[in-house]
Motif scaffolding. Structure first.
Motif, PDB file in Angstrom:
ATOM      1  N   ASP A  38       0.873  -1.177   0.000  1.00  0.00           N
ATOM      2  CA  ASP A  38       0.000   0.000   0.000  1.00  0.00           C
ATOM      3  C   ASP A  38       0.909   1.226   0.000  1.00  0.00           C
ATOM      4  N   HIS A  39       1.009   1.865  -1.138  1.00  0.00           N
ATOM      5  CA  HIS A  39       1.925   3.002  -1.302  1.00  0.00           C
ATOM      6  C   HIS A  39       1.394   4.291  -0.670  1.00  0.00           C
ATOM      7  N   ALA A  40       0.254   4.234   0.015  1.00  0.00           N
ATOM      8  CA  ALA A  40      -0.297   5.431   0.660  1.00  0.00           C
ATOM      9  C   ALA A  40       0.660   5.989   1.716  1.00  0.00           C
ATOM     10  N   TYR A  41       1.558   5.151   2.237  1.00  0.00           N
ATOM     11  CA  TYR A  41       2.517   5.631   3.232  1.00  0.00           C
ATOM     12  C   TYR A  41       3.392   6.756   2.667  1.00  0.00           C
ATOM     13  N   GLU A  43       2.641   9.117   0.494  1.00  0.00           N
ATOM     14  CA  GLU A  43       1.928  10.399   0.529  1.00  0.00           C
ATOM     15  C   GLU A  43       1.863  10.934   1.959  1.00  0.00           C
ATOM     16  N   LEU A  44       1.650  10.035   2.915  1.00  0.00           N
ATOM     17  CA  LEU A  44       1.638  10.456   4.324  1.00  0.00           C
ATOM     18  C   LEU A  44       2.990  11.072   4.698  1.00  0.00           C
ATOM     19  N   LEU A  45       4.072  10.441   4.252  1.00  0.00           N
ATOM     20  CA  LEU A  45       5.405  10.981   4.541  1.00  0.00           C
ATOM     21  C   LEU A  45       5.608  12.332   3.872  1.00  0.00           C
ATOM     22  N   ALA A  52       1.606   8.432  11.204  1.00  0.00           N
ATOM     23  CA  ALA A  52       0.549   7.746  10.453  1.00  0.00           C
ATOM     24  C   ALA A  52       1.166   6.820   9.404  1.00  0.00           C
ATOM     25  N   ALA A  53       2.241   7.256   8.775  1.00  0.00           N
ATOM     26  CA  ALA A  53       2.909   6.423   7.776  1.00  0.00           C
ATOM     27  C   ALA A  53       3.493   5.179   8.445  1.00  0.00           C
TER      28      ALA A  53
END
Length: 162
Positions: A38-41, A43-45, A52-53
């Motif tokens: 899940d590459h959403a991490y 964007e969080l970073l 959150a990441a």
């Protein structure tokens, strides 16, 4: 002043793990056992949400597929019909555990794994053993992570091939 380029020979242990199963069966088994990352991490970073990441990454599988490439399809440009998929497999937190000690370890994280079918129809995984690629840095902290990664990768690939 340091030299603009240096070169250090290293020894790499290359692993080939053969399977009696079909290419499609091995591919399906691997992709069922190792989920996509899940590459959403990322964007969080980028947004500065480090906690959150980290939380998202800690909830993910120990090994994930960062991405894959149909290398067999690429061979069509050379007039060859072969089945081959190249995977990037790893864990971002594991990568951080190595690169925090030696940033150059990022060259080998995630691990590149090839699933291929040869001309005779034989199916195999191929990869360079993490303990050998990361071992060049001579750092006990990195070596420990690499040994753990070796064991995880070997287990998941052997199960998929079996």
């Amino acid at each position: 002043m340091s030299e603009p380029m240096t070169s250090t020979p290293i020894t790499v242990e290359h692993v080939t793990l053969r399977s009696q199963k079909s290419f499609e069966a091995v591919r399906a088994a691997l992709e069922a056992a190792v989920p996509p990352l899940d590459h959403a991490y990322a964007e969080l970073l980028r947004d500065g949400n480090v906690d959150a990441a980290r939380d998202l990454l800690e909830r993910q599988a120990p090994l994930s597929i960062f991405g894959s490439r149909d290398h067999g399809g690429l061979l069509l440009t050379a007039g060859l019909t072969r089945k081959a998929v190249q995977y990037d497999i790893g864990n971002p937190l594991t990568a951080a555990r190595t690169t925090r000690h030696v940033l150059s370890a990022a060259l080998y994280a995630p691990i590149r794994v090839l699933l291929r079918e040869d001309e005779a129809g034989g199916v195999a995984f191929e990869y360079d053993r993490p303990a050998s690629t990361f071992g060049q840095f001579g750092r006990p902290e990195v070596d420990a992570v690499a040994r753990d990664l070796d064991a995880q990768l070997q287990k998941v690939l052997a199960e998929a091939a079996g």
